[in-house]
Write an enzyme that holds these catalytic residues in place. Structure first.
Site, PDB file in Angstrom:
ATOM      1  CG  ASP A  69      -1.817  -1.214   1.252  1.00  0.00           C
ATOM      2  OD1 ASP A  69      -3.028  -1.039   1.092  1.00  0.00           O
ATOM      3  OD2 ASP A  69      -1.296  -2.343   1.420  1.00  0.00           O
TER       4      ASP A  69
ATOM      5  CG  ASP B 195     -19.442   8.106  11.143  1.00  0.00           C
ATOM      6  OD1 ASP B 195     -19.567   9.136  10.474  1.00  0.00           O
ATOM      7  OD2 ASP B 195     -18.656   7.999  12.106  1.00  0.00           O
TER       8      ASP B 195
ATOM      9  CG  ASP C   7      -7.785   1.200   0.996  1.00  0.00           C
ATOM     10  OD1 ASP C   7      -7.112   0.216   0.666  1.00  0.00           O
ATOM     11  OD2 ASP C   7      -7.411   2.026   1.838  1.00  0.00           O
TER      12      ASP C   7
ATOM     13  CG  HIS D  29     -16.725  11.275  10.528  1.00  0.00           C
ATOM     14  ND1 HIS D  29     -17.081  10.346  11.485  1.00  0.00           N
ATOM     15  CD2 HIS D  29     -15.776  12.051  11.107  1.00  0.00           C
ATOM     16  CE1 HIS D  29     -16.399  10.564  12.584  1.00  0.00           C
ATOM     17  NE2 HIS D  29     -15.599  11.596  12.385  1.00  0.00           N
TER      18      HIS D  29
ATOM     19  CG  ASN E 246      -5.803  -2.508  -1.691  1.00  0.00           C
ATOM     20  OD1 ASN E 246      -5.217  -1.575  -1.129  1.00  0.00           O
ATOM     21  ND2 ASN E 246      -7.106  -2.510  -1.879  1.00  0.00           N
TER      22      ASN E 246
ATOM     23  CG  ASP F 101     -18.043  16.937  21.864  1.00  0.00           C
ATOM     24  OD1 ASP F 101     -18.715  16.279  22.679  1.00  0.00           O
ATOM     25  OD2 ASP F 101     -17.503  16.443  20.858  1.00  0.00           O
TER      26      ASP F 101
ATOM     27  CG  ASP G 192     -18.245  19.194  27.167  1.00  0.00           C
ATOM     28  OD1 ASP G 192     -18.722  18.934  28.299  1.00  0.00           O
ATOM     29  OD2 ASP G 192     -18.912  19.083  26.122  1.00  0.00           O
TER      30      ASP G 192
ATOM     31  CD  GLU H 280     -15.722  16.349  25.787  1.00  0.00           C
ATOM     32  OE1 GLU H 280     -16.325  15.798  26.726  1.00  0.00           O
ATOM     33  OE2 GLU H 280     -16.285  16.750  24.751  1.00  0.00           O
TER      34      GLU H 280
ATOM     35  CB  SER I 290     -13.863  11.500  14.942  1.00  0.00           C
ATOM     36  OG  SER I 290     -14.966  12.250  15.360  1.00  0.00           O
TER      37      SER I 290
END
Length: 813
Positions: free
Chosen positions: A156, A196, A205, A234, A247, A297, A340, A370, A406
């Protein structure tokens, strides 16, 4: 002479009986067990050995009722075409069960009536239970990378950019995964569901690892989670972190032979019903649910999954994966710069989820990540100028701009996929135990690290440390699953107790509530090993963000449950909110637990503590019988006793990362506007308590909290004297000024005759007070005053320098 001869003979017999029997590799060994230790037991063992055609070897060490016998190999004969049986075991079984039909002497009959069973000895290998070290690494990250390419055939083009897999600049600052891949552990047989905004299953991929059967679009209610909106990228990025195919496109996933499902929920409004269905969607096929989203958040939102959503989590951990439980992975949130705390997020502070925070390429805490006492572990994401390289939306598109918590959650989910590919039988709680046992502390210079009674270390920024793929997979291979869960619930009625003001001075007055846990309570609940603790709190307050809470264990371990949130001006208070901590994992719970509640920042905003419930969750004792008593028949009624305690700056809000680090906002689950049929606008909170007699609770005495300048009472007296003096001087000054003005106006130098003023009519002097800001080194000298001199404590700082500066700026404006 006869005495000494007898004593010598007895010693020789004892030595012979304790002699270790050396194993002959040409013989098969067995143990005979006699329940009772009698004078003739050894004689009976020899009789049994002779009856079985075996050789008597002697007693087993110091065990008085076990004796070894042996026979020559081979020791197996065919009983039928498909069954083999050991002749010694078969002979024992026959003679034991059919003893009445066999011709025996009286002595033989007695021997066979005494023996209970025979056990064949099997060779086993035992593993060392030492701390699992990091897998041996080569002298540099570049060598590790080249070795992985050559030995695993990785072609890759973006693999060299995946520093979180192999860090070429700082060797060891990565997830340590190549040594796992070399064992053939690549995630095969596991499925990770990405909840998501969709998943680009046509990407080169991802398409070979896409699991359509476990996918669904809950936004548009179609079968495939196709990204539709311009920013629906996302979920694809998260999927690439976990299962990008090995690959010639982009990079590789952590578990590059695992499958990924896409469950689309973030591209529009969905109902609680849809979200609940998504959290349980195909949960027999989908083993791990990766969730890089949550409430906003922003430092002021407080939202939890209630009702059907709460039931969905319980259903998942009870029935998912055939009863072993769905593994829910949640990102802590990106609200660190907004002040937060992930304990105000009901998804991340749930006992049913694994809460994962972020560290950067230097093993440091990014300011956006956080902190909270519910955080279990951390892993790599953006910060310090580097982000995560992964698959992007588009056929062969890649990106090096993925980040925030994330990205940390799917990295953890990929590691867990490796674990389940080795041990698919592990439960959701087994995975949490493995996290606690194998996480590696980082950035040890950070002052929030505290050593726990378990010997481990914990930090509200880092949890128990960073995930290490090799360490957790190796531990999983030999891990013994924990027993089922039990809990101990202790409600406390506070009778609407006022929370003392803590906005000024070095020594603060917290509301304190003490819960006593006894050995009898723990035994009645069947609790053998402590895991999570929750504190369900009801508080009325005019400004919710002013509230700070610390839970202190009998061992002086302190969990920071709630921190000041400057942006949270909600007048709604806290209603039935579960704060959670994992800091007390495997700690002995017996003794007095103290909840400290502080009212900070705004003196004019006040509040009352209504009630709270402490609940201890953990492993049930395997030997426990009967029905556990989860709520003992006691009543912990406590009120504030006016004691004082020291407040320190909050470590959780202090950042080791420059504010120049910017993380993308964590995706927010969008809720439609809901209506309610409730006719009353008032909020009533009730808590049921046991109708038993009150159990005495332990409180600190007032004289236990003494400041350097004297007792709290002395300070109050001094304050009273100071106020009196200032009032007297001020009154005199005003009278003098009035007299001068009068005389000047009248040009009359006669002394005025003024009536004597009573306290009710006397002018009050207006005085402005300045307080010097405490220096960090001064603050570190003191702790919660309930700790005796010489005792160690890990008191949580509660108000950061950053928060103080922000507050001062607000006041200046």
């Amino acid at each position: 002479m006869h005495f000494y001869f007898t004593a010598t003979l007895i010693c020789l017999v004892w030595v012979a009986s304790a002699t270790i029997i050396k194993r002959d590799p040409s013989r098969q060994y067995y143990t005979l067990h006699f329940p009772l230790d009698e004078a003739a037991t050894q004689h009976h063992a020899k009789k049994i050995a002779a009856s079985l055609g075996t050789r008597y070897e002697g007693p087993v060490g110091e065990l008085k009722t076990y004796f070894m016998v042996s026979s020559e190999l081979p020791g197996v004969v065919k009983r039928s075409s498909d069954q083999q049986v050991d002749p010694v075991l078969a002979a024992f079984e026959q003679q034991k069960e059919n003893g009445a039909l066999l011709k025996r002497s009286a002595d033989d009959s007695v021997a066979w009536s005494k023996v209970q069973r025979i056990d064949k000895q099997i060779l086993k290998r035992r593993s060392k239970r030492a701390v699992i070290p990091r897998a041996p690494i080569l002298s540099s990250g570049k060598l590790v990378l080249e070795d992985a390419k050559a030995s695993l055939g990785i072609k890759d083009p973006g693999f060299t950019n995946q520093w979180h897999l192999v860090n070429q600049e700082t060797t060891g600052n990565d997830i340590n995964v190549t040594s796992v891949w070399k064992q053939g552990v690549t995630g095969k047989g596991t499925v990770v569901a990405i909840l998501d905004d969709g998943l680009d299953y046509d990407s080169k991929d991802l398409k070979d690892n896409f699991y359509a059967e476990g996918s669904y679009d809950f936004n548009d209610h179609v079968d495939l989670p196709t990204p539709v909106l311009w920013n629906d990228y996302h979920g694809t990025r998260c999927a690439g972190q976990i299962a990008a195919v090995k690959n010639d496109a982009c990079g590789v996933g952590i578990a590059y032979d695992a499958k990924v499902s896409g469950i689309r929920i973030l591209s529009g409004e969905i109902t609680d019903v849809d979200e609940a269905a998504a959290l349980n969607y195909k949960y027999q096929e989908n083993h791990i649910f990766s969730c890089s989203w949550g409430p906003p958040d922003d430092g002021r939102t407080m939202e939890a999954p209630n009702g059907i959503l709460a039931d969905a989590f319980i259903n998942g951990i009870e029935n998912g994966r055939g009863g072993k439980g769905t593994v829910y992975v949640f990102a802590t949130g990106n609200g660190g710069d907004a002040g937060d705390n992930c304990n105000f997020d009901g998804y991340t502070n749930s006992i049913y989820t694994i809460t994962v925070g972020a560290i950067d390429h230097a093993d440091r805490h990014p300011s956006y990540s956080e902190s909270c006492s519910a955080q279990l572990v951390v892993t790599y994401s953006s910060g310090g100028g580097k982000s995560i390289y992964t698959t992007n939306h588009g056929n062969e598109e890649c990106t090096d701009m993925h980040g925030g918590t994330s990205a940390a959650a799917p990295n953890a989910a990929g590691i867990f996929a490796l674990v389940l590919s080795v041990r698919p039988d592990l439960t959701w709680r087994d995975m949490q135990h493995l996290c606690v046992q194998t996480a590696l502390p980082v950035d040890l210079k950070d002052k929030d690290w505290k050593q726990l009674p378990s010997g481990r270390m914990y930090n509200h920024k880092y949890g128990y440390g960073k995930l290490d793929s090799w360490a957790i997979v190796e531990a999983a291979k030999e891990f013994k699953s924990v027993n089922k869960q039990t809990y101990l619930e202790l409600p406390v009625e506070m009778n609407k107790t006022a929370i003392p003001d803590s906005t000024s001075g070095k020594h603060k007055k917290p509301l304190q509530s003490v819960v006593q846990i006894t050995e009898a309570m723990v035994a009645a609940a069947g609790l053998s090993r402590l895991e999570h603790i929750t504190a369900t709190v009801n508080i009325e307050h005019q400004r919710r963000g002013d509230i700070q809470m610390v839970l202190a264990s009998p061992n002086k371990v302190e969990s920071e449950l709630a921190t000041v949130r400057l942006g949270d001006s909600s007048p709604d208070g806290i209603h039935n909110w579960k704060f959670m901590t994992v800091k007390h994992w495997e700690e002995n719970p017996i003794g007095n637990w103290t909840l400290f509640v502080y009212d900070e920042i705004n003196a004019d905003s006040t509040g009352y503590m209504l009630n709270w419930t402490m609940t201890l969750f953990g492993e049930m004792d395997p030997g426990f019988e009967g029905e556990p008593i989860h709520r003992p028949d006691v009543n912990h009624d406590t009120t504030n006793d006016g004691t004082t305690s020291v407040i320190k700056p909050s470590s959780s809000a202090t950042s080791t990362q420059s504010k120049e680090t910017h993380a993308p906002a964590r995706p927010t689950r969008v809720k439609p506007v809901t209506t309610t049929t409730a006719s009353s606008t008032s909020k009533t909170v009730t808590t049921t308590t046991s109708p038993a007699s009150t159990t005495p609770t332990s409180h600190m005495d007032d004289d236990e909290a003494v400041s350097p300048g004297g007792s709290a009472a002395d300070k109050d007296d001094n304050s009273d004297h100071s106020v009196f003096i200032y009032a007297f001087v001020g009154t005199a000054a005003i009278l003098g000024l009035a007299t001068a003005m009068y005389l000047h106006k009248r040009k009359d130098w006669r002394a005025p005759s003024l009536p004597r003023q009573t306290p009710s009519t006397a002018p009050i002097a207006s005085m402005d007070y300045e307080f010097d800001e405490l220096k960090p080194e001064e603050e570190d000298e003191d702790d919660h005053d309930d700790y005796e001199e010489g005792e160690s404590s890990d008191a949580r700082p509660l108000l950061s320098q950053q928060q103080q500066d922000q507050h001062q700026q607000q006041q200046d404006r």
